[in-house]
Design a protein around this motif. Structure first.
Motif, PDB file in Angstrom:
ATOM      1  N   GLU A  40       0.829  -1.198   0.000  1.00  0.00           N
ATOM      2  CA  GLU A  40       0.000   0.000   0.000  1.00  0.00           C
ATOM      3  C   GLU A  40       0.868   1.253   0.000  1.00  0.00           C
ATOM      4  O   GLU A  40       1.906   1.293   0.657  1.00  0.00           O
ATOM      5  N   MET A  41       0.432   2.265  -0.759  1.00  0.00           N
ATOM      6  CA  MET A  41       1.136   3.543  -0.803  1.00  0.00           C
ATOM      7  C   MET A  41       0.139   4.674  -0.948  1.00  0.00           C
ATOM      8  O   MET A  41      -1.015   4.457  -1.305  1.00  0.00           O
ATOM      9  N   ASN A  42       0.614   5.879  -0.663  1.00  0.00           N
ATOM     10  CA  ASN A  42      -0.213   7.064  -0.855  1.00  0.00           C
ATOM     11  C   ASN A  42      -0.443   7.280  -2.342  1.00  0.00           C
ATOM     12  O   ASN A  42       0.443   6.994  -3.158  1.00  0.00           O
ATOM     13  N   PRO A  43      -1.601   7.800  -2.738  1.00  0.00           N
ATOM     14  CA  PRO A  43      -1.886   8.010  -4.160  1.00  0.00           C
ATOM     15  C   PRO A  43      -0.859   8.881  -4.874  1.00  0.00           C
ATOM     16  O   PRO A  43      -0.520   8.623  -6.023  1.00  0.00           O
ATOM     17  N   ASN A  44      -0.310   9.915  -4.196  1.00  0.00           N
ATOM     18  CA  ASN A  44       0.658  10.779  -4.870  1.00  0.00           C
ATOM     19  C   ASN A  44       1.991  10.084  -5.129  1.00  0.00           C
ATOM     20  O   ASN A  44       2.810  10.581  -5.894  1.00  0.00           O
ATOM     21  N   ALA A  45       2.224   8.925  -4.519  1.00  0.00           N
ATOM     22  CA  ALA A  45       3.424   8.131  -4.783  1.00  0.00           C
ATOM     23  C   ALA A  45       3.120   6.932  -5.679  1.00  0.00           C
ATOM     24  O   ALA A  45       4.033   6.230  -6.099  1.00  0.00           O
ATOM     25  N   ALA A  46       1.856   6.693  -5.967  1.00  0.00           N
ATOM     26  CA  ALA A  46       1.442   5.528  -6.765  1.00  0.00           C
ATOM     27  C   ALA A  46       1.583   5.867  -8.238  1.00  0.00           C
ATOM     28  O   ALA A  46       0.679   6.413  -8.857  1.00  0.00           O
ATOM     29  N   LYS A  47       2.728   5.536  -8.792  1.00  0.00           N
ATOM     30  CA  LYS A  47       3.040   5.889 -10.167  1.00  0.00           C
ATOM     31  C   LYS A  47       3.247   4.610 -10.984  1.00  0.00           C
ATOM     32  O   LYS A  47       4.075   3.782 -10.645  1.00  0.00           O
ATOM     33  N   THR A  48       2.456   4.471 -12.032  1.00  0.00           N
ATOM     34  CA  THR A  48       2.622   3.372 -12.973  1.00  0.00           C
ATOM     35  C   THR A  48       3.489   3.879 -14.113  1.00  0.00           C
ATOM     36  O   THR A  48       3.212   4.923 -14.684  1.00  0.00           O
ATOM     37  N   THR A  49       4.541   3.135 -14.441  1.00  0.00           N
ATOM     38  CA  THR A  49       5.421   3.517 -15.541  1.00  0.00           C
ATOM     39  C   THR A  49       5.227   2.548 -16.696  1.00  0.00           C
ATOM     40  O   THR A  49       5.304   1.331 -16.513  1.00  0.00           O
ATOM     41  N   ILE A  50       4.961   3.095 -17.870  1.00  0.00           N
ATOM     42  CA  ILE A  50       4.883   2.302 -19.093  1.00  0.00           C
ATOM     43  C   ILE A  50       6.074   2.738 -19.944  1.00  0.00           C
ATOM     44  O   ILE A  50       6.163   3.904 -20.341  1.00  0.00           O
ATOM     45  N   ASN A  51       6.990   1.834 -20.157  1.00  0.00           N
ATOM     46  CA  ASN A  51       8.247   2.156 -20.833  1.00  0.00           C
ATOM     47  C   ASN A  51       8.041   2.522 -22.291  1.00  0.00           C
ATOM     48  O   ASN A  51       7.057   2.125 -22.914  1.00  0.00           O
ATOM     49  N   LYS A  52       8.994   3.252 -22.834  1.00  0.00           N
ATOM     50  CA  LYS A  52       8.975   3.637 -24.240  1.00  0.00           C
ATOM     51  C   LYS A  52       8.825   2.378 -25.103  1.00  0.00           C
ATOM     52  O   LYS A  52       9.524   1.399 -24.911  1.00  0.00           O
ATOM     53  N   GLY A  53       7.869   2.424 -26.002  1.00  0.00           N
ATOM     54  CA  GLY A  53       7.628   1.304 -26.907  1.00  0.00           C
ATOM     55  C   GLY A  53       6.729   0.216 -26.354  1.00  0.00           C
ATOM     56  O   GLY A  53       6.316  -0.665 -27.086  1.00  0.00           O
ATOM     57  N   GLY A 101       3.058   8.183 -29.302  1.00  0.00           N
ATOM     58  CA  GLY A 101       3.531   9.567 -29.401  1.00  0.00           C
ATOM     59  C   GLY A 101       4.632   9.855 -28.400  1.00  0.00           C
ATOM     60  O   GLY A 101       5.327   8.962 -27.940  1.00  0.00           O
ATOM     61  N   PRO A 102       4.789  11.132 -28.039  1.00  0.00           N
ATOM     62  CA  PRO A 102       5.885  11.514 -27.138  1.00  0.00           C
ATOM     63  C   PRO A 102       5.633  11.071 -25.701  1.00  0.00           C
ATOM     64  O   PRO A 102       4.494  10.874 -25.284  1.00  0.00           O
ATOM     65  N   ALA A 103       6.735  10.943 -24.943  1.00  0.00           N
ATOM     66  CA  ALA A 103       6.634  10.606 -23.523  1.00  0.00           C
ATOM     67  C   ALA A 103       5.899  11.731 -22.793  1.00  0.00           C
ATOM     68  O   ALA A 103       6.038  12.900 -23.133  1.00  0.00           O
ATOM     69  N   GLN A 104       5.090  11.351 -21.800  1.00  0.00           N
ATOM     70  CA  GLN A 104       4.364  12.345 -21.013  1.00  0.00           C
ATOM     71  C   GLN A 104       3.839  11.725 -19.728  1.00  0.00           C
ATOM     72  O   GLN A 104       3.682  10.512 -19.631  1.00  0.00           O
ATOM     73  N   THR A 105       3.613  12.577 -18.751  1.00  0.00           N
ATOM     74  CA  THR A 105       3.022  12.143 -17.492  1.00  0.00           C
ATOM     75  C   THR A 105       1.531  12.454 -17.537  1.00  0.00           C
ATOM     76  O   THR A 105       1.134  13.557 -17.883  1.00  0.00           O
ATOM     77  N   LEU A 106       0.738  11.446 -17.203  1.00  0.00           N
ATOM     78  CA  LEU A 106      -0.719  11.597 -17.151  1.00  0.00           C
ATOM     79  C   LEU A 106      -1.166  11.535 -15.699  1.00  0.00           C
ATOM     80  O   LEU A 106      -0.817  10.605 -14.979  1.00  0.00           O
ATOM     81  N   ASN A 107      -1.901  12.530 -15.290  1.00  0.00           N
ATOM     82  CA  ASN A 107      -2.556  12.478 -13.988  1.00  0.00           C
ATOM     83  C   ASN A 107      -3.944  11.904 -14.223  1.00  0.00           C
ATOM     84  O   ASN A 107      -4.586  12.216 -15.224  1.00  0.00           O
ATOM     85  N   TYR A 108      -4.374  11.050 -13.331  1.00  0.00           N
ATOM     86  CA  TYR A 108      -5.737  10.551 -13.457  1.00  0.00           C
ATOM     87  C   TYR A 108      -6.388  10.493 -12.095  1.00  0.00           C
ATOM     88  O   TYR A 108      -5.718  10.326 -11.077  1.00  0.00           O
ATOM     89  N   ASN A 112     -19.827   7.520  -3.602  1.00  0.00           N
ATOM     90  CA  ASN A 112     -19.966   7.518  -2.151  1.00  0.00           C
ATOM     91  C   ASN A 112     -18.646   7.631  -1.380  1.00  0.00           C
ATOM     92  O   ASN A 112     -18.613   7.384  -0.186  1.00  0.00           O
ATOM     93  N   LYS A 113     -17.557   7.995  -2.054  1.00  0.00           N
ATOM     94  CA  LYS A 113     -16.251   8.194  -1.410  1.00  0.00           C
ATOM     95  C   LYS A 113     -15.539   9.322  -2.137  1.00  0.00           C
ATOM     96  O   LYS A 113     -15.854   9.652  -3.282  1.00  0.00           O
ATOM     97  N   PRO A 114     -14.506   9.930  -1.519  1.00  0.00           N
ATOM     98  CA  PRO A 114     -13.727  10.957  -2.216  1.00  0.00           C
ATOM     99  C   PRO A 114     -12.940  10.367  -3.379  1.00  0.00           C
ATOM    100  O   PRO A 114     -12.653   9.168  -3.406  1.00  0.00           O
ATOM    101  N   SER A 115     -12.573  11.205  -4.329  1.00  0.00           N
ATOM    102  CA  SER A 115     -11.774  10.766  -5.479  1.00  0.00           C
ATOM    103  C   SER A 115     -10.368  10.391  -5.040  1.00  0.00           C
ATOM    104  O   SER A 115      -9.891  10.818  -3.987  1.00  0.00           O
ATOM    105  N   VAL A 116      -9.699   9.600  -5.868  1.00  0.00           N
ATOM    106  CA  VAL A 116      -8.305   9.205  -5.637  1.00  0.00           C
ATOM    107  C   VAL A 116      -7.548   9.452  -6.930  1.00  0.00           C
ATOM    108  O   VAL A 116      -8.088   9.264  -8.014  1.00  0.00           O
ATOM    109  N   ASP A 117      -6.273   9.893  -6.826  1.00  0.00           N
ATOM    110  CA  ASP A 117      -5.574  10.310  -8.040  1.00  0.00           C
ATOM    111  C   ASP A 117      -4.122   9.849  -8.137  1.00  0.00           C
ATOM    112  O   ASP A 117      -3.201  10.596  -7.864  1.00  0.00           O
ATOM    113  N   PRO A 118      -3.902   8.610  -8.587  1.00  0.00           N
ATOM    114  CA  PRO A 118      -2.550   8.123  -8.880  1.00  0.00           C
ATOM    115  C   PRO A 118      -2.002   8.744 -10.185  1.00  0.00           C
ATOM    116  O   PRO A 118      -2.648   9.604 -10.787  1.00  0.00           O
ATOM    117  N   ILE A 119      -0.836   8.282 -10.650  1.00  0.00           N
ATOM    118  CA  ILE A 119      -0.136   8.881 -11.797  1.00  0.00           C
ATOM    119  C   ILE A 119       0.282   7.787 -12.776  1.00  0.00           C
ATOM    120  O   ILE A 119       0.616   6.677 -12.371  1.00  0.00           O
TER     121      ILE A 119
END
Length: 166
Positions: free
Chosen positions: A62-75, A137-144, A150-157
């Motif tokens: 378990e981690m905080n949402p602001n540290a929950a980062k999924t990385t999809i490598n180039k290609g 396309g080009p590399a980029q960071t997506l916030n979602y 019935n609960k607050p939103s959650v926003d990983p990266i």
């Protein structure tokens, strides 16, 4: 993405969604992702005592949402994200359960999917949210942000490495 390829990508994603939502491994009776897609499992855990979300990526801790980062490598990619909130009593907002944007994190999240990288979401019959990240396309960071009724939103990266173009 070139205009002539939109129909092909839409067809590919439509087939993948169909296979993901209705596809089963007959031996085990479990949902199986479409062939050729990287699968990212996002489990959301509501902590009642502290009134906050924790995120588990692909079976990790378990981690905080602001540290929950999924990385999809180039290609790499496209990737299918399967979001689950097992046993928490949270219900995805439908429609409007997913916001995606580039640029800085904002609170509240801008509504809708504001990226050509993301297709979906679809809420499955068993209550999971499924969406696709093309990672083209080009590399980029997506916030979602994932929104609930019935609960607050959650926003990983998501960090998209880019590079694969259809």
């Amino acid at each position: 993405m070139r205009n002539g390829n939109h129909l092909r990508v839409a067809w590919l994603v439509g087939c993948a969604i169909t296979l993901t939502i209705s596809g089963c491994d007959n031996r085990k009776g479990t949902m199986t992702p479409a062939s050729g897609f990287k699968t990212e499992n996002v489990k959301l855990v509501w902590k009642q005592a502290t009134n906050e979300w924790k995120v588990q990526l692909n079976g990790g801790g378990e981690m905080n949402p602001n540290a929950a980062k999924t990385t999809i490598n180039k290609g790499d990619g496209p990737a299918i994200f399967i979001v689950d909130v097992a046993g928490q009593g949270a219900t995805f907002r439908n429609p409007g359960g997913l916001s995606v944007w580039t640029g800085p994190k904002t609170n509240p999240a801008p509504p809708g999917v504001n990226s050509t990288q993301i297709l979906g979401p679809v809420i499955t019959s068993n209550g999971k949210m499924v969406f696709f990240d093309l990672n083209d396309g080009p590399a980029q960071t997506l916030n979602y942000a994932i929104h609930f009724t019935n609960k607050p939103s959650v926003d990983p990266i998501i960090d998209n490495g880019g590079g694969k173009e259809f």
